[in-house]
Design a protein around this motif. Structure first.
Motif, short mmCIF file in Angstrom:
data_model
loop_
_atom_site.label_atom_id
_atom_site.label_comp_id
_atom_site.label_asym_id
_atom_site.label_seq_id
_atom_site.Cartn_x
_atom_site.Cartn_y
_atom_site.Cartn_z
N THR A 580 1.03 -1.21 -0.31
CA THR A 580 -0.10 -0.01 -0.18
C THR A 580 0.88 1.13 0.02
N VAL A 581 0.88 2.04 -0.89
CA VAL A 581 1.71 3.38 -1.17
C VAL A 581 0.56 4.31 -0.93
N GLU A 582 1.17 5.25 0.04
CA GLU A 582 0.23 6.54 0.36
C GLU A 582 0.76 7.76 -0.27
N MET A 583 0.15 8.70 -0.82
CA MET A 583 0.41 9.83 -1.37
C MET A 583 -0.23 10.96 -0.44
N LYS A 584 0.43 11.83 0.25
CA LYS A 584 -0.03 13.11 1.00
C LYS A 584 0.01 14.30 0.26
N LEU A 585 -0.87 14.80 -0.16
CA LEU A 585 -0.77 16.13 -1.14
C LEU A 585 -1.12 17.08 -0.28
N TRP A 586 -0.16 18.17 -0.25
CA TRP A 586 -0.31 19.42 0.45
C TRP A 586 -0.72 20.38 -0.67
N ARG A 587 -1.90 20.97 -0.74
CA ARG A 587 -2.36 21.91 -1.72
C ARG A 587 -3.23 22.93 -0.91
N GLN A 588 -2.63 24.13 -0.98
CA GLN A 588 -3.39 25.43 -0.38
C GLN A 588 -3.83 25.37 0.94
N GLY A 589 -2.79 24.86 1.83
CA GLY A 589 -2.78 24.81 3.15
C GLY A 589 -3.72 23.53 3.56
N THR A 590 -4.06 22.47 2.80
CA THR A 590 -4.87 21.48 3.14
C THR A 590 -4.11 20.07 2.65
N PHE A 591 -4.12 19.05 3.69
CA PHE A 591 -3.51 17.77 3.22
C PHE A 591 -4.76 16.66 2.71
N THR A 592 -4.67 16.17 1.44
CA THR A 592 -5.62 15.28 0.93
C THR A 592 -4.58 13.89 0.98
N THR A 593 -5.26 12.83 1.37
CA THR A 593 -4.61 11.55 1.25
C THR A 593 -5.14 10.66 0.11
N PHE A 594 -3.98 9.99 -0.68
CA PHE A 594 -4.51 9.06 -1.95
C PHE A 594 -3.61 7.70 -1.52
N GLN A 595 -4.47 6.72 -1.99
CA GLN A 595 -3.78 5.35 -1.73
C GLN A 595 -3.62 4.63 -3.18
N ALA A 596 -2.50 3.90 -3.38
CA ALA A 596 -2.28 3.02 -4.44
C ALA A 596 -2.07 1.76 -3.79
N ARG A 597 -2.83 0.66 -4.17
CA ARG A 597 -2.63 -0.68 -3.60
C ARG A 597 -2.02 -1.53 -4.83
N ILE A 598 -0.56 -1.90 -4.72
CA ILE A 598 -0.09 -2.40 -5.86
C ILE A 598 0.17 -4.01 -5.52
N TYR A 599 -0.48 -4.98 -6.49
CA TYR A 599 -0.03 -6.34 -6.32
C TYR A 599 1.19 -6.54 -7.56
N VAL A 600 2.30 -6.77 -6.72
CA VAL A 600 3.59 -7.14 -7.50
C VAL A 600 3.54 -8.76 -7.28
N PHE A 601 3.97 -9.15 -8.70
CA PHE A 601 4.06 -10.79 -8.95
C PHE A 601 5.49 -10.88 -9.60
N ILE A 602 6.41 -11.52 -8.83
CA ILE A 602 7.71 -11.85 -9.01
C ILE A 602 7.61 -13.48 -9.68
N THR A 603 8.01 -13.60 -11.04
CA THR A 603 7.92 -14.87 -11.61
C THR A 603 9.48 -15.22 -11.85
N ARG A 604 9.31 -16.80 -11.82
CA ARG A 604 10.74 -17.56 -12.00
C ARG A 604 11.37 -17.02 -13.26
N SER A 605 12.62 -16.78 -13.29
CA SER A 605 13.46 -16.63 -14.25
C SER A 605 13.38 -17.46 -15.51
N SER A 606 13.30 -17.47 -16.79
CA SER A 606 13.19 -18.60 -17.87
C SER A 606 14.64 -18.97 -17.94
N LEU A 607 15.65 -18.40 -17.70
CA LEU A 607 17.15 -18.95 -17.65
C LEU A 607 17.24 -20.31 -17.09
#
Length: 607
Positions: A580-607
């Motif tokens: 879960t990656v969270e970004m807090k944006l400070w704009r015009q004296g106010t904080f706004t929170t945004f979240q990005a939930r990232i599914y990361v899949f690491i596969t086996r190398s074909s070598l």
């Protein structure tokens, strides 16, 4: 009339046979009493019936007498006596009536026994004795035939007349063809000597092809129009003889007569031959065609080698050598050439990302987001933004891309398309003093319809002084007093109960799915996050709040309004992460929170 009983008194079987023989011998003699003959045949049938004998008529009785015999032998009793039908007299036909033209008539007197009953006497009944035509003449049936037919010797059958036997049927220039009941005449075609008739036309006869010529064995037949000629055959020179087509061909003296001695080789030449001394060649060589020298045997070309699968033959002077093809090596245990796996032998040195082994070779490939470079080994980033995958704005990243939206829009969960932001319903606080109206990509403020106008800031409403502008309806005797216009109020419910919750709760949560191989070059930037659009004075804080317990990932601030997520440790695949990656944006004296939930899949190398 004479009754059946009285007939029995005067005629016995012996007398009946004599009477029948006499009847058929004198069938044309009218002195025989018709009724006596009829009574005799009937009496014979009654006698057979009285003695209990089988009612089978003798063939010598004839057709009509047999009919009467059967009728009396098998007939029913009537008033105690065997009943039979008397003969009725028929009116005589005109003997002067002549048959039609072309009809061959042969008069035959049928046995008087025909007239036993009406069915037998009637020429038109089912018992008609004639094959074609039947005419009663003088009380007797007379058979005749249609034109083109003649009455047969049996007196009732008809046979076709062959008109072609008559010389007057067709003219001398015509050919007569007989048909059933008639004939046709066909024109004769005569052709001169050397021609024959083909489809009613005269065509030339090829005497040479049909072998009807008179040319001798030493002459050639040449066809001409209407005839042929014989030409003398050409003679062949010494060393040549004629083949089946008559052409002069070379004679192989070496095959026919073996003219050279046992120590020499015979070599045929055009029209002659030469003898060369035999030589002995060592293994791997053979003598030349003229027998004068030894030349190398190419075992590879002649298929005399013993090279195995995966090997190719290399010819050498007097011998050959088996070698493995490029990309193969000889396996002494299997005694054959086997493929070399270059990807294992030279692991990590052939391809920048993925190495795929093939028979005798290999090739390189790249993961999603990359393409193979011109050298066939290294991978270069693919700029996916060139194919316009995003609904509005696209930002290319290493191995992938990121979609963004212009001001007034937000990115949907599919990560590609953009939807309009309803600033009026999602804003924190009041954007407008009276009424907020959402439009595509933005919003604008509105004022009450009467009594107010929009201020220069575009957000607040200003009262209109009708007394000053002269838009009042007061009379001259009245004094105008301006009052504050009254507007409608609207209450808006926000999604969080208090201001603090609004600051800490995310405004939007977006999901992403990323896939990488375990041999990815690290550190690798795998994700970027930032506001869209960005404004001057914006500032962001990016952090990983969940899913990074083993510290495989890290964040880095790229600018005041952009942050990135990196994979900084090698992961042995396969492995899955949800961070879960969270970004807090400070704009015009106010904080706004945004979240990005990232599914990361690491596969086996074909070598």
């Amino acid at each position: 009339e004479r009754s059946a009983v009285s007939c029995t008194k005067y005629i016995n079987i012996s007398r009946l046979h004599k009477l029948i023989d006499s009847h058929w011998q004198h069938v044309k003699n009218f002195a025989i009493d018709v009724k006596q003959i009829c009574c005799g045949c009937c009496s014979l049938g009654l006698h057979f019936r009285a003695d209990g004998m089988n009612c089978e008529a003798h063939p010598s009785l004839g057709f009509h007498c047999r009919h009467i015999f059967m009728a009396c032998c098998e007939g029913e009793q009537e008033n105690g006596h065997n009943a039979w039908h008397p003969i009725r007299e028929r009116p005589a036909m005109d003997p002067t009536a002549l048959p039609k033209r072309g009809t061959v008539v042969q008069e035959v007197f049928i046995s008087p026994l025909l007239y036993v009953n009406e069915l037998v006497c009637d020429c038109l009944s089912e018992n008609n004795p004639c094959e074609q035509q039947c005419t009663p003449v003088g009380g007797w049936p007379q058979c005749s035939c249609f034109p083109g037919y003649a009455l047969a010797t049996n007196g009732y059958s008809c046979e076709d007349i062959n008109e072609c036997l008559s010389a007057q049927a067709c003219q001398l220039s015509e050919r007569c063809v007989n048909t059933a009941g008639s004939y046709t005449c066909q024109r004769l075609i005569s052709c001169p000597t050397g021609y024959h008739v083909v489809n009613d036309m005269c065509e030339d006869v090829d005497e040479c092809v049909q072998r009807s010529h008179s040319c001798g064995p030493d002459l050639d037949c040449v066809n001409t129009i209407g005839s042929f000629r014989c030409n003398p055959k050409p003679r062949c020179a010494t060393g040549f003889s004629k083949d089946l087509q008559g052409n002069c061909a070379d004679v192989d003296e070496c095959t026919l007569s073996q003219p050279c001695g046992p120590g020499s080789n015979c070599i045929n030449t055009v029209g002659s031959y030469v003898c060369n001394r035999k030589i002995i060649c060592s293994r791997g060589y053979h003598s030349s065609p003229d027998g004068s020298r030894c030349i190398d045997v190419d075992e590879c070309q002649n298929g005399l080698h013993r090279c195995g699968e995966g090997q190719h033959c290399l010819n050498m002077a007097g011998s050959y050598r088996c070698e493995c093809q490029t990309g193969y090596q000889y396996d002494s245990f299997k005694r054959m050439c086997v493929d070399i796996n270059e990807c294992w032998r030279y692991s990590g040195r052939l391809c920048a990302q993925t190495c795929v082994n093939t028979l005798g070779s290999y090739h390189c490939s790249c993961t999603v987001g990359f393409r193979l470079s011109g050298d066939g080994k290294t991978c270069e980033d693919v700029n996916e933004c060139l194919s316009n995958p995003c609904g509005q704005e696209c930002s290319n990243i290493y191995g992938s891309y990121q979609c963004y939206c212009t001001q007034g829009y937000y990115l949907r969960e599919d990560g590609h398309s953009c939807d309009d932001i309803d600033e009026c319903s999602q804003s924190i606080g009041h954007l407008c003093t009276y009424k907020c109206v959402n439009v595509a990509g933005s919003y604008h403020c509105a004022c009450p319809e009467y009594g107010y106008t929009m201020s220069p800031n575009g957000r607040s409403c200003r009262d209109i002084d009708e007394c000053t502008t002269g838009t009042h309806n007061c009379s001259l005797s009245e004094t105008c007093y301006n009052i504050q216009g009254v507007s409608d109020t609207r209450c808006e419910r926000i999604s969080c109960p208090n201001y603090l919750d609004c600051q800490t709760s995310p405004l939007r949560i977006t999901y992403y799915y990323l896939s990488f191989q375990s041999n990815i070059v690290i550190p690798a930037q795998i994700f970027r996050i930032g506001p869209s659009p960005a404004y001057s004075g914006d500032n962001v804080i990016v952090s990983i709040t969940q899913g990074n317990e083993e510290n495989y990932f890290s964040t880095r601030k790229l600018s005041a309004y952009t942050g990135a997520v990196y994979l900084h440790r090698q992961v042995e695949g396969p492995r899955d992460f949800l961070i879960t990656v969270e970004m807090k944006l400070w704009r015009q004296g106010t904080f706004t929170t945004f979240q990005a939930r990232i599914y990361v899949f690491i596969t086996r190398s074909s070598l």
